[in-house]
Motif scaffolding. Structure first.
Motif, short mmCIF file in Angstrom:
data_model
loop_
_atom_site.label_atom_id
_atom_site.label_comp_id
_atom_site.label_asym_id
_atom_site.label_seq_id
_atom_site.Cartn_x
_atom_site.Cartn_y
_atom_site.Cartn_z
N UNK B 52 0.83 -1.21 0.00
CA UNK B 52 0.00 0.00 0.00
C UNK B 52 0.86 1.26 0.00
N UNK B 53 2.07 1.18 0.56
CA UNK B 53 2.98 2.34 0.50
C UNK B 53 3.41 2.61 -0.93
N UNK B 56 0.55 4.16 -2.75
CA UNK B 56 0.40 5.56 -2.33
C UNK B 56 1.47 6.44 -2.98
N UNK B 59 0.42 7.14 -6.47
CA UNK B 59 -0.67 8.13 -6.45
C UNK B 59 -0.10 9.54 -6.26
N UNK B 60 0.86 9.65 -5.36
CA UNK B 60 1.49 10.94 -5.10
C UNK B 60 2.21 11.46 -6.36
N UNK B 62 1.44 10.74 -9.42
CA UNK B 62 0.39 11.12 -10.37
C UNK B 62 -0.17 12.51 -10.04
N UNK B 63 -0.43 12.71 -8.74
CA UNK B 63 -0.99 14.01 -8.31
C UNK B 63 -0.05 15.16 -8.66
N UNK B 88 -8.24 -2.05 -5.75
CA UNK B 88 -8.32 -0.74 -5.08
C UNK B 88 -8.95 0.34 -5.97
N UNK B 89 -9.34 -0.06 -7.17
CA UNK B 89 -9.96 0.86 -8.15
C UNK B 89 -8.99 1.94 -8.64
N UNK B 90 -7.71 1.74 -8.38
CA UNK B 90 -6.73 2.71 -8.88
C UNK B 90 -6.57 2.59 -10.40
N UNK B 93 -7.97 5.51 -11.97
CA UNK B 93 -7.25 6.76 -11.77
C UNK B 93 -6.06 6.89 -12.74
#
Lengths: 137, 107
Positions: B52-53, B56, B59-60, B62-63, B88-90, B93
């Motif tokens: 999960x890290x 994450x 995701x960071x 991507x943001x 996780x439905x990512x 995204x």
């Protein structure tokens, strides 16, 4: 078979512990997929217990109990924290939460294990994986 | 984990090998922070494990890329790693490509 571990709350202990656990589980001849799932759920739960339960204090151990039969593996992870209510964790799959940094660990555990439960205090997680459902690699 | 940062066809490409987990994800974040391209591809073909890290961290990345008006694609992940994005439905995204070559033409 049953085995108990007392693990110092230090993140460097996580990969060491999962390696020991997978070694202990070798007689089960798990598939690659099962190994991935078991390892991920174990490491996520250990990290949560070390960080949020035991505040990463190495002198406070996390207790891990492994029990297995030919058809079922049970992992119990207990910390010394105050516990928490997992129902309060936001659903990480909702559109408004997809960009958030946290909440995926426990969600993955729920999805990859067949059965999970917490004790009333919320500091002890039991995870069960039924074995032999995935085709052998 | 090993991260190779490359420039390819005007893209910043991060070729990751090994495991992206709580111990190694800071290294990926650090490599990413050194680049300034608006077009980024993360090649995950040789990633054997992600927690999960690691999710994450991606995701960071991507943001931050989107905040700068750029785009980021993920390429070449194994079925198991891809399944975590689906659970996780990512996968909704991220733009996910079967190979780096495909990502380099479509991101």
């Amino acid at each position: 078979m049953k085995k108990e571990f007392q693990i110092p709350s230090s993140l460097s202990e996580v990969p060491k512990t999962s390696a020991q656990v997978l070694d202990f589980l070798k007689p089960l001849k798990l598939t690659e997929g099962e190994i991935f799932d078991v390892r991920l759920c174990l490491e996520e739960s250990l990290i949560n217990s070390m960080k949020y339960g035991n505040a990463l204090k190495p002198e406070i151990p996390v207790r891990l109990i492994l029990e297995y039969t030919d058809t079922e593996l049970k992992m119990t992870v207990e910390d010394h924290g105050e516990g928490f209510d997992t129902r309060k964790i936001a659903d990480c799959t909702k559109e408004e939460n997809l960009l958030k940094q946290s909440g995926r660990g426990i969600y993955l555990i729920r999805q990859l294990m067949d059965k999970i439960s917490y004790n009333a205090k919320g500091n002890c997680l039991s995870m069960v994986k039924y074995l032999g459902k995935q085709a052998k690699a | 984990m090993e991260v190779k940062a490359l420039e390819e066809n005007g893209f910043s490409v991060f070729q990751v090998t090994g495991e992206i987990n709580i111990s190694t994800s800071p290294e990926l974040r650090k490599a990413f922070e050194k680049q300034s391209s608006k077009k980024v591809v993360v090649d995950l073909e040789k990633v054997t494990y992600i927690d999960s890290s690691g999710l994450a961290t991606l995701v960071e990345m991507l943001k931050k890329t989107k905040a700068q008006g750029g785009s980021l694609g993920l390429a070449g992940m194994t079925d198991k790693v891809k399944s975590l994005f689906e659970i996780t439905k990512l996968d909704k995204l991220f733009s996910i490509y079967s190979s780096r070559a495909q990502a380099l033409t479509q991101v």
